[in-house]
Write an enzyme that holds these catalytic residues in place. Structure first.
Site, PDB file in Angstrom:
ATOM      1  N   GLU A  68      17.979  11.677  50.138  1.00 39.46           N
ATOM      2  CA  GLU A  68      17.762  12.069  48.754  1.00 39.46           C
ATOM      3  C   GLU A  68      16.628  11.192  48.216  1.00 39.46           C
ATOM      4  O   GLU A  68      16.676   9.975  48.358  1.00 39.46           O
ATOM      5  CB  GLU A  68      19.046  11.824  47.950  1.00 39.46           C
ATOM      6  CG  GLU A  68      18.884  12.315  46.538  1.00 39.46           C
ATOM      7  CD  GLU A  68      20.134  12.114  45.685  1.00 39.46           C
ATOM      8  OE1 GLU A  68      21.185  11.734  46.210  1.00 39.46           O
ATOM      9  OE2 GLU A  68      20.012  12.334  44.475  1.00 39.46           O
TER      10      GLU A  68
ATOM     11  N   ARG B 128      28.580   4.060  58.958  1.00 41.89           N
ATOM     12  CA  ARG B 128      27.411   3.498  58.278  1.00 41.89           C
ATOM     13  C   ARG B 128      27.112   2.126  58.843  1.00 41.89           C
ATOM     14  O   ARG B 128      28.003   1.410  59.281  1.00 41.89           O
ATOM     15  CB  ARG B 128      27.707   3.276  56.797  1.00 41.89           C
ATOM     16  CG  ARG B 128      27.831   4.492  55.967  1.00 41.89           C
ATOM     17  CD  ARG B 128      28.183   4.074  54.545  1.00 41.89           C
ATOM     18  NE  ARG B 128      26.997   3.765  53.766  1.00 41.89           N
ATOM     19  CZ  ARG B 128      26.258   4.686  53.168  1.00 41.89           C
ATOM     20  NH1 ARG B 128      26.571   5.953  53.265  1.00 41.89           N
ATOM     21  NH2 ARG B 128      25.197   4.355  52.482  1.00 41.89           N
TER      22      ARG B 128
ATOM     23  N   LYS C  29      21.426   2.353  48.076  1.00 46.28           N
ATOM     24  CA  LYS C  29      20.254   2.575  47.224  1.00 46.28           C
ATOM     25  C   LYS C  29      20.541   2.195  45.785  1.00 46.28           C
ATOM     26  O   LYS C  29      19.677   1.691  45.087  1.00 46.28           O
ATOM     27  CB  LYS C  29      19.821   4.038  47.312  1.00 46.28           C
ATOM     28  CG  LYS C  29      18.728   4.263  48.335  1.00 46.28           C
ATOM     29  CD  LYS C  29      18.236   5.679  48.297  1.00 46.28           C
ATOM     30  CE  LYS C  29      19.185   6.603  49.018  1.00 46.28           C
ATOM     31  NZ  LYS C  29      18.803   7.997  48.974  1.00 46.28           N
TER      32      LYS C  29
END
Ligand code: ATP
Ligand code: MG
Length: 564
Positions: free
Chosen positions: A37, A265, A275
């Site tokens: 994104e 992750r 982020k």
């Protein structure tokens, strides 16, 4: 599978793909995607996903990998991030050729699929407020309740959805929801939102064309299917979204059905890889920007002096599994240290200069000493290092008195200047505060490339000519946080409390050998006995600036060992 040397080690995802290929699933194709994104810069966690997705495309015959911007939250996204992400993926050594896509490319198709769901009675417009929706959703232990709008007719839903699209309703006043099961044990299946209204944002790709935006869980499976993705690899938090991923594709007219596979992750100690948190560090000025060399972003690591190869090696070494793991920073550092040890040219830099006058060295003489650029790699050739009567050595390399264990210079003792002669410390000059400001030495002209006869020198130290050397600023970086898991510590209110106040030490008086005058920002060196450094983009013709990438050895491992 090709067997070239860049092939990554196998993992459970590659084993699934091998099995699929054997069984002829997905038409015998392997097609992955990396779907960031564009709401921030990429970090080292994304590098794991990039190396996984693009690495699979590279290693399998005919394999493809798309770069797709998952751009359905326009208020948090912008073109700067779109550009930075492309630069970072390319820098890591991967290429998407023409396969660059945006989820927003599919806004019309997504809309049309939503209409199809409404027509099939599998989606409805809901007028509950956000708070009511939460109440109706139930909890993990209690089923939800049907929304009173759930039984709207297809006609009414079609009309309301069309009016949502036409901009007739305010933000938050209505959403389009899937009609699945309010009693599902999986909360994601309790009539999830498919579309929401958002006025007044200019989307970086579609401008003001749309005021309704599809949700991630609806967009993602359809984007994957439209792109003929075979294996949709995502992180573990999406595991319980998989039923919704499959539901969306099973309930619309689309042939392709990619397989979602989840992996864990990457969490890296002494930093944060989210982020949202990284944005906070940038926005609140805790760091100098997304590419601050202390940031775990790709841009920060690049500016710090990391190579693409070292990051790819790191990704290979941490592997891909289903279990959450927290990787030691030392592992990342070991990867860059190995790369630079083998590949970085050597140079000399004095970080804390102490002036040395070699009294018996002719005034005005400049002796150009030829020196190997790399001690273990002849192909890197040689450089010349000028010796003059006045030089600098590091303050830490001289003591007025010391026992035999001290392998450096002491008054009356001898050391070798790296790649040059043996010098002897004769006399110390101090200022009125008793600070040593200069050292008077003599040198033995018979010791170039030869040991002095009948005496032992204590060691070898690095040096730079005071008259031929170049002034430099050197930035020494340490970990950004002084807690291994700043993010997960429940004792503090904010991860910011764990910021290491000493993560940057700037040395403004350093001197480097003149061969570095020709270096460019991004060039990497080993400064002998000091560590690995890279030239920073802040360098000017007056002053070179270098960032320390990593020390020569893992000093943290030692500290952690001692504290046990
Ligand atoms: P963040 O929480 O940092 O915003 P994200 O997952 O929301 O991360 P995206 O831009 O959506 O960020 O991520 C793009 C891809 O990178 C996704 O497939 C995601 O699963 C993967 N990814 C993100 N962070 C990590 C990580 N720490 N380890 C492995 N993969 C990651
Ligand atoms: Mg995300």
């Amino acid at each position: 599978m090709s067997n070239n040397e860049t092939t990554a080690p196998t993992n459970f995802i590659r084993q699934i793909i091998d099995e699929d290929l054997k069984n002829g699933n997905h038409g015998g194709m392997v097609h992955t995607r990396f779907p960031p994104e564009p709401n921030g810069f990429l970090h080292i966690g994304h590098a794991k996903s990039i190396c996984l997705n693009f690495g699979i495309a590279r290693d399998y015959q005919g394999g493809l990998c798309n770069l797709r911007f998952d751009d359905t939250n326009p208020h948090k996204e912008n073109q700067e991030y779109v550009d930075a992400i492309q630069e970072d993926v390319r820098w890591l050594g991967f290429d998407w050729d023409k396969r660059l896509f945006y989820a927003s490319d599919y806004f019309q198709q997504l809309h049309d699929f939503a209409v199809e769901l409404i027509e099939k009675g599998r989606a409805y417009v809901c007028d509950l407020t956000a708070e009511e929706t939460r109440e109706y959703r139930g909890t993990l232990t209690e089923p939800g309740k049907d929304s009173p709008y759930r039984s709207r007719s297809v006609e009414e839903n079609l009309e309301l959805f069309a009016r949502m699209k036409a901009g007739e309703f305010e933000d938050g006043s209505r959403v389009l929801r899937a009609k699945i099961d309010m009693a599902s044990p999986n909360m994601n299946m309790r009539d999830p939102t498919l579309y929401r209204i958002r006025h007044g944002v200019i989307h970086h790709q579609t401008g003001e064309e749309w005021c309704i935006y599809p949700m991630y869980d609806f967009t993602h499976p359809i984007s994957d299917a439209l792109e003929d993705i075979t294996h949709s690899l995502c992180t573990l938090e999406f595991e319980n979204h998989r039923p919704l991923y499959d539901w969306a594709l099973d309930n619309i007219s689309i042939d392709c059905h990619p397989q979602q596979i989840e992996f864990s992750r990457l969490n890296l100690q002494y930093t944060v890889v989210s982020k949202r948190k990284l944005t906070q560090l940038v926005d609140e000025g805790h760091v100098a920007g997304w590419d601050d060399p202390r940031m775990p972003t790709i841009a920060g690591l690049r500016r710090r002096g990391y190579t693409p190869a070292s990051i790819r090696t790191f990704s290979d070494r941490i592997g891909v599994t289903k279990s959450d793991n927290s990787v030691e920073m030392g592992m990342l550092e070991a990867c860059i240290r190995e790369d630079l040890d083998a590949n970085a040219p050597r140079a000399m830099a004095v970080l804390h200069p102490l002036k040395v006058v070699i009294e018996n060295y002719p005034e005005g003489q400049v002796e150009q000493l030829t020196t190997a650029t790399h001690p273990k790699d002849e192909s890197m050739g040689t450089r010349t290092v000028p010796l003059t009567r006045e030089i600098y050595i590091d303050k830490a390399d001289f003591r007025e008195e010391a026992n035999k264990k001290y392998k450096r210079l002491v008054t009356g003792g001898e050391v070798r200047l790296r790649n040059a002669y043996v010098i002897k410390a004769e006399q110390v000059i101090k200022d009125e505060h008793g600070e040593i400001v200069e050292l008077r030495c003599t040198y033995d002209p018979d010791t170039l490339g030869a040991n002095p006869e009948g005496r032992k020198v204590r060691g070898v130290i690095h040096w730079v000519s005071a008259t031929e050397g170049v002034p430099a600023e050197i930035r020494l970086y340490d970990r950004l946080f002084n807690h291994p898991n700043p993010d997960g510590d429940k004792e503090v209110e904010s991860f910011l409390e764990h910021i290491n106040p000493d993560s940057l030490l700037t040395l403004t008086q350093a001197m480097v050998e003149p061969s570095l005058k020709g270096a460019k920002p991004g060039d990497r060196f080993q400064f002998e006995r000091e560590g690995y450094f890279t030239q920073d983009k802040d360098s000017t013709t007056e002053k070179l600036v270098f960032n320390r990438t990593v020390t020569l050895r893992d000093s943290w491992a030692k500290i952690e060992q001692q504290s046990k």
